[in-house]
Design a protein around this motif. Structure first.
Motif, PDB file in Angstrom:
ATOM      1  N   ARG A 201      21.214  49.646  45.784  1.00 18.00           N
ATOM      2  CA  ARG A 201      21.683  49.796  45.431  1.00 18.00           C
ATOM      3  C   ARG A 201      23.607  49.173  45.882  1.00 18.00           C
ATOM      4  NH1 ARG A 201      19.192  54.971  43.661  1.00 18.00           N
ATOM      5  NH2 ARG A 201      17.552  54.299  42.071  1.00 18.00           N
ATOM      6  N   GLY A 202      24.346  49.883  47.286  1.00 18.73           N
ATOM      7  CA  GLY A 202      25.387  49.773  46.806  1.00 18.73           C
ATOM      8  C   GLY A 202      25.601  48.485  47.308  1.00 18.73           C
ATOM      9  N   PRO A 203      24.783  47.341  48.436  1.00 21.17           N
ATOM     10  CA  PRO A 203      24.500  45.803  48.529  1.00 21.17           C
ATOM     11  C   PRO A 203      25.405  45.114  47.440  1.00 21.17           C
ATOM     12  CG  PRO A 203      23.560  46.893  50.527  1.00 21.17           C
ATOM     13  CD  PRO A 203      23.587  48.025  49.530  1.00 21.17           C
ATOM     14  N   PHE A 204      23.761  45.231  46.423  1.00 19.57           N
ATOM     15  CA  PHE A 204      23.936  44.666  44.993  1.00 19.57           C
ATOM     16  C   PHE A 204      24.869  44.864  44.413  1.00 19.57           C
ATOM     17  CE2 PHE A 204      22.717  45.064  40.783  1.00 19.57           C
ATOM     18  CZ  PHE A 204      22.561  43.064  40.201  1.00 19.57           C
ATOM     19  N   LEU A 205      25.305  45.960  44.282  1.00 13.31           N
ATOM     20  CA  LEU A 205      27.039  45.902  43.427  1.00 13.31           C
ATOM     21  C   LEU A 205      28.014  45.568  43.685  1.00 13.31           C
ATOM     22  CD1 LEU A 205      28.164  48.037  41.230  1.00 13.31           C
ATOM     23  CD2 LEU A 205      28.584  49.832  42.397  1.00 13.31           C
ATOM     24  N   LEU A 206      27.941  45.714  45.852  1.00 15.64           N
ATOM     25  CA  LEU A 206      29.189  45.243  45.750  1.00 15.64           C
ATOM     26  C   LEU A 206      28.905  43.591  45.346  1.00 15.64           C
ATOM     27  CD1 LEU A 206      32.063  45.561  47.425  1.00 15.64           C
ATOM     28  CD2 LEU A 206      29.686  44.830  50.045  1.00 15.64           C
ATOM     29  N   PHE A 207      27.745  42.643  46.054  1.00 16.43           N
ATOM     30  CA  PHE A 207      27.860  41.156  45.542  1.00 16.43           C
ATOM     31  C   PHE A 207      27.469  41.313  44.728  1.00 16.43           C
ATOM     32  CE2 PHE A 207      24.854  38.454  44.130  1.00 16.43           C
ATOM     33  CZ  PHE A 207      24.848  37.329  44.959  1.00 16.43           C
ATOM     34  N   TYR A 208      27.097  42.065  43.007  1.00 13.47           N
ATOM     35  CA  TYR A 208      27.724  41.461  41.528  1.00 13.47           C
ATOM     36  C   TYR A 208      29.474  41.241  41.384  1.00 13.47           C
ATOM     37  CZ  TYR A 208      27.217  42.255  36.702  1.00 13.47           C
ATOM     38  OH  TYR A 208      28.408  42.464  35.751  1.00 13.47           O
ATOM     39  N   LEU A 209      30.421  42.736  42.163  1.00 14.06           N
ATOM     40  CA  LEU A 209      31.324  42.539  42.525  1.00 14.06           C
ATOM     41  C   LEU A 209      32.347  41.765  42.675  1.00 14.06           C
ATOM     42  CD1 LEU A 209      31.910  46.548  41.801  1.00 14.06           C
ATOM     43  CD2 LEU A 209      31.834  45.208  39.914  1.00 14.06           C
ATOM     44  N   VAL A 210      31.990  41.191  43.827  1.00 13.59           N
ATOM     45  CA  VAL A 210      32.630  40.640  45.183  1.00 13.59           C
ATOM     46  C   VAL A 210      32.447  38.938  44.587  1.00 13.59           C
ATOM     47  CG1 VAL A 210      33.026  39.692  47.090  1.00 13.59           C
ATOM     48  CG2 VAL A 210      32.725  42.079  46.862  1.00 13.59           C
ATOM     49  N   GLY A 211      31.202  38.797  43.960  1.00  9.38           N
ATOM     50  CA  GLY A 211      29.986  37.629  43.809  1.00  9.38           C
ATOM     51  C   GLY A 211      31.397  36.700  42.368  1.00  9.38           C
ATOM     52  N   GLY A 212      31.561  37.894  41.460  1.00  2.01           N
ATOM     53  CA  GLY A 212      32.397  37.824  40.355  1.00  2.01           C
ATOM     54  C   GLY A 212      33.439  36.951  40.360  1.00  2.01           C
ATOM     55  N   ALA A 213      34.247  38.218  41.455  1.00  3.32           N
ATOM     56  CA  ALA A 213      35.705  38.392  41.602  1.00  3.32           C
ATOM     57  C   ALA A 213      35.588  36.828  42.453  1.00  3.32           C
ATOM     58  CB  ALA A 213      35.626  38.965  42.581  1.00  3.32           C
ATOM     59  N   VAL A 214      34.853  36.103  43.638  1.00  2.00           N
ATOM     60  CA  VAL A 214      35.399  34.827  43.737  1.00  2.00           C
ATOM     61  C   VAL A 214      35.008  33.544  42.617  1.00  2.00           C
ATOM     62  CG1 VAL A 214      34.038  33.420  45.797  1.00  2.00           C
ATOM     63  CG2 VAL A 214      34.287  36.209  45.768  1.00  2.00           C
ATOM     64  N   ALA A 215      33.920  33.690  41.353  1.00  2.00           N
ATOM     65  CA  ALA A 215      33.477  32.984  41.176  1.00  2.00           C
ATOM     66  C   ALA A 215      34.866  32.898  39.438  1.00  2.00           C
ATOM     67  CB  ALA A 215      32.454  33.567  40.325  1.00  2.00           C
ATOM     68  N   GLY A 216      35.663  33.937  39.965  1.00  2.00           N
ATOM     69  CA  GLY A 216      36.970  33.702  38.675  1.00  2.00           C
ATOM     70  C   GLY A 216      37.965  33.306  39.700  1.00  2.00           C
ATOM     71  N   LEU A 217      37.965  33.114  40.824  1.00  2.00           N
ATOM     72  CA  LEU A 217      38.972  32.933  41.343  1.00  2.00           C
ATOM     73  C   LEU A 217      39.007  31.482  41.699  1.00  2.00           C
ATOM     74  CD1 LEU A 217      40.010  35.657  44.766  1.00  2.00           C
ATOM     75  CD2 LEU A 217      42.003  34.589  42.286  1.00  2.00           C
ATOM     76  N   VAL A 218      37.355  30.850  41.793  1.00  2.00           N
ATOM     77  CA  VAL A 218      37.277  29.261  41.943  1.00  2.00           C
ATOM     78  C   VAL A 218      37.839  29.158  40.615  1.00  2.00           C
ATOM     79  CG1 VAL A 218      35.436  27.714  42.033  1.00  2.00           C
ATOM     80  CG2 VAL A 218      35.339  29.830  43.817  1.00  2.00           C
ATOM     81  N   HIS A 219      37.429  29.598  39.463  1.00  2.00           N
ATOM     82  CA  HIS A 219      37.376  29.279  38.359  1.00  2.00           C
ATOM     83  C   HIS A 219      39.185  28.324  38.058  1.00  2.00           C
ATOM     84  CE1 HIS A 219      37.713  28.522  33.364  1.00  2.00           C
ATOM     85  NE2 HIS A 219      38.799  29.464  34.051  1.00  2.00           N
ATOM     86  N   CYS A 220      39.997  30.052  38.688  1.00  2.00           N
ATOM     87  CA  CYS A 220      41.454  29.376  38.483  1.00  2.00           C
ATOM     88  C   CYS A 220      41.958  28.577  38.985  1.00  2.00           C
ATOM     89  CB  CYS A 220      42.056  31.285  39.084  1.00  2.00           C
ATOM     90  SG  CYS A 220      41.457  32.661  37.311  1.00  2.00           S
ATOM     91  N   VAL A 221      42.241  28.713  40.171  1.00  2.00           N
ATOM     92  CA  VAL A 221      42.438  27.080  40.851  1.00  2.00           C
ATOM     93  C   VAL A 221      42.319  26.390  40.716  1.00  2.00           C
ATOM     94  CG1 VAL A 221      42.092  28.901  43.355  1.00  2.00           C
ATOM     95  CG2 VAL A 221      40.722  27.216  43.117  1.00  2.00           C
ATOM     96  N   GLN A 222      41.096  26.077  40.182  1.00  2.00           N
ATOM     97  CA  GLN A 222      41.138  24.774  39.526  1.00  2.00           C
ATOM     98  C   GLN A 222      42.321  24.164  39.107  1.00  2.00           C
ATOM     99  OE1 GLN A 222      37.311  23.359  38.144  1.00  2.00           O
ATOM    100  NE2 GLN A 222      37.230  25.612  38.260  1.00  2.00           N
ATOM    101  N   ASP A 223      43.635  25.540  37.812  1.00  2.00           N
ATOM    102  CA  ASP A 223      44.489  24.744  37.578  1.00  2.00           C
ATOM    103  C   ASP A 223      45.390  26.105  37.156  1.00  2.00           C
ATOM    104  OD1 ASP A 223      46.350  23.594  35.521  1.00  2.00           O
ATOM    105  OD2 ASP A 223      45.514  23.609  34.210  1.00  2.00           O
ATOM    106  N   LEU A 224      46.113  26.180  38.236  1.00  5.05           N
ATOM    107  CA  LEU A 224      46.657  27.821  38.334  1.00  5.05           C
ATOM    108  C   LEU A 224      48.036  28.201  37.050  1.00  5.05           C
ATOM    109  CD1 LEU A 224      47.048  27.966  42.113  1.00  5.05           C
ATOM    110  CD2 LEU A 224      46.141  29.848  40.675  1.00  5.05           C
ATOM    111  N   SER A 225      48.153  26.723  36.463  1.00  9.22           N
ATOM    112  CA  SER A 225      49.276  26.899  35.468  1.00  9.22           C
ATOM    113  C   SER A 225      48.321  27.636  34.124  1.00  9.22           C
ATOM    114  CB  SER A 225      49.721  25.650  35.480  1.00  9.22           C
ATOM    115  OG  SER A 225      49.235  24.167  34.818  1.00  9.22           O
ATOM    116  N   SER A 226      47.286  27.726  33.661  1.00  9.70           N
ATOM    117  CA  SER A 226      46.901  27.618  32.542  1.00  9.70           C
ATOM    118  C   SER A 226      46.633  29.256  32.000  1.00  9.70           C
ATOM    119  CB  SER A 226      45.258  27.738  33.372  1.00  9.70           C
ATOM    120  OG  SER A 226      44.428  28.237  31.545  1.00  9.70           O
ATOM    121  N   PRO A 227      47.514  28.873  30.755  1.00 12.37           N
ATOM    122  CA  PRO A 227      47.432  30.637  30.427  1.00 12.37           C
ATOM    123  C   PRO A 227      45.972  31.373  29.309  1.00 12.37           C
ATOM    124  CG  PRO A 227      48.064  28.962  28.595  1.00 12.37           C
ATOM    125  CD  PRO A 227      47.439  28.249  29.649  1.00 12.37           C
TER     126      PRO A 227
END
Length: 233
Positions: A201-227
């Motif tokens: 349970r612990g590793p899976f929850l960590l993977f879910y939250l960290v994975g979502g955060a990393v995926a979000g950052l990857v999306h953002c770095v494509q255009d850091l000026s986007s609102p």
């Protein structure tokens, strides 16, 4: 493996984390979806009023720059009325297109004109554009406040506002609509239980939250000026 067909998992653990994540997403949707409907209507009404004032400002500018058609005032009055009385986005867009044609402007230049109005200053109270500009700026401020109050902007991950660190997590629980929500939850139910059973349970929850955060950052770095906010894990 994307679809867990033929798995040999014994499901030793009950997928408590997976079920909890699904319930959390459903709860957030139950709160934010009804709010979105009322907020969208309020946003439309503010934008409609702002565009009506903006067209008046552009009409005054147009009169200074070129000799207007003798029937200009009649057309202008009709279009301003249509914009201010628009019932939905479609009616508003049609009226704006007509206004663009009358004022001989490119419809795509509205954004540039709005940026110019934000920094524009008219000091003469006798200028007919003086009160119009003040009203436009007031409506613009209301529009921004209404936009900031929406779940997508307050909880979504916005590339040009990465200083709001909490949105790295909160954006994962906000969705754009029922189909977006259902698609994510179905996939989470199919895969999440197997990963939770395999990793714990612990590793899976960590993977879910960290994975979502990393995926979000990857999306953002494509255009850091986007609102534009990113929502959904």
């Amino acid at each position: 493996m994307l679809i867990p067909i033929g798995t040999r998992s014994t499901t030793v653990l009950k997928p408590a984390v997976t079920i909890s994540l699904i319930l959390a997403n459903v709860l957030v949707a139950a709160i934010t979806f009804p709010m979105a409907t009322s907020t969208e209507r309020r946003m439309f009404e503010i934008q409609r009023d702002r565009y009506a004032v903006e067209i008046e400002l552009r009409a005054h500018d147009f009169r200074e720059q070129a000799e207007a058609d003798p029937y200009f005032d009649t057309y202008f009055a009709r279009l301003t009325h249509e914009v201010s009385e628009a019932d939905d986005t479609f009616d508003l867009q049609v009226s704006l297109m007509e206004a663009s044609e009358l004022l001989q402007i490119d419809p795509l230049s509205f954004h540039e004109y709005e940026s110019a109005l934000q920094s524009r200053v008219i000091e003469d109270p006798l200028d007919p554009r003086y009160e119009l500009l003040q009203k436009w700026k007031s409506l613009r401020s209301k529009e921004e406040r209404a936009l900031e109050s929406t779940a997508h902007f307050s909880l979504g991950l916005i590339p040009d506002r990465l200083d709001r660190v909490h949105t790295l997590i909160t954006h994962q629980f906000v969705h754009a609509g029922i189909m977006h929500l259902m698609g994510n939850l179905i996939f989470l139910w199919m895969v999440g239980g197997l990963l939770e059973d395999t990793w714990g349970r612990g590793p899976f929850l960590l993977f879910y939250l960290v994975g979502g955060a990393v995926a979000g950052l990857v999306h953002c770095v494509q255009d850091l000026s986007s609102p534009v906010p990113l929502v959904g894990a």
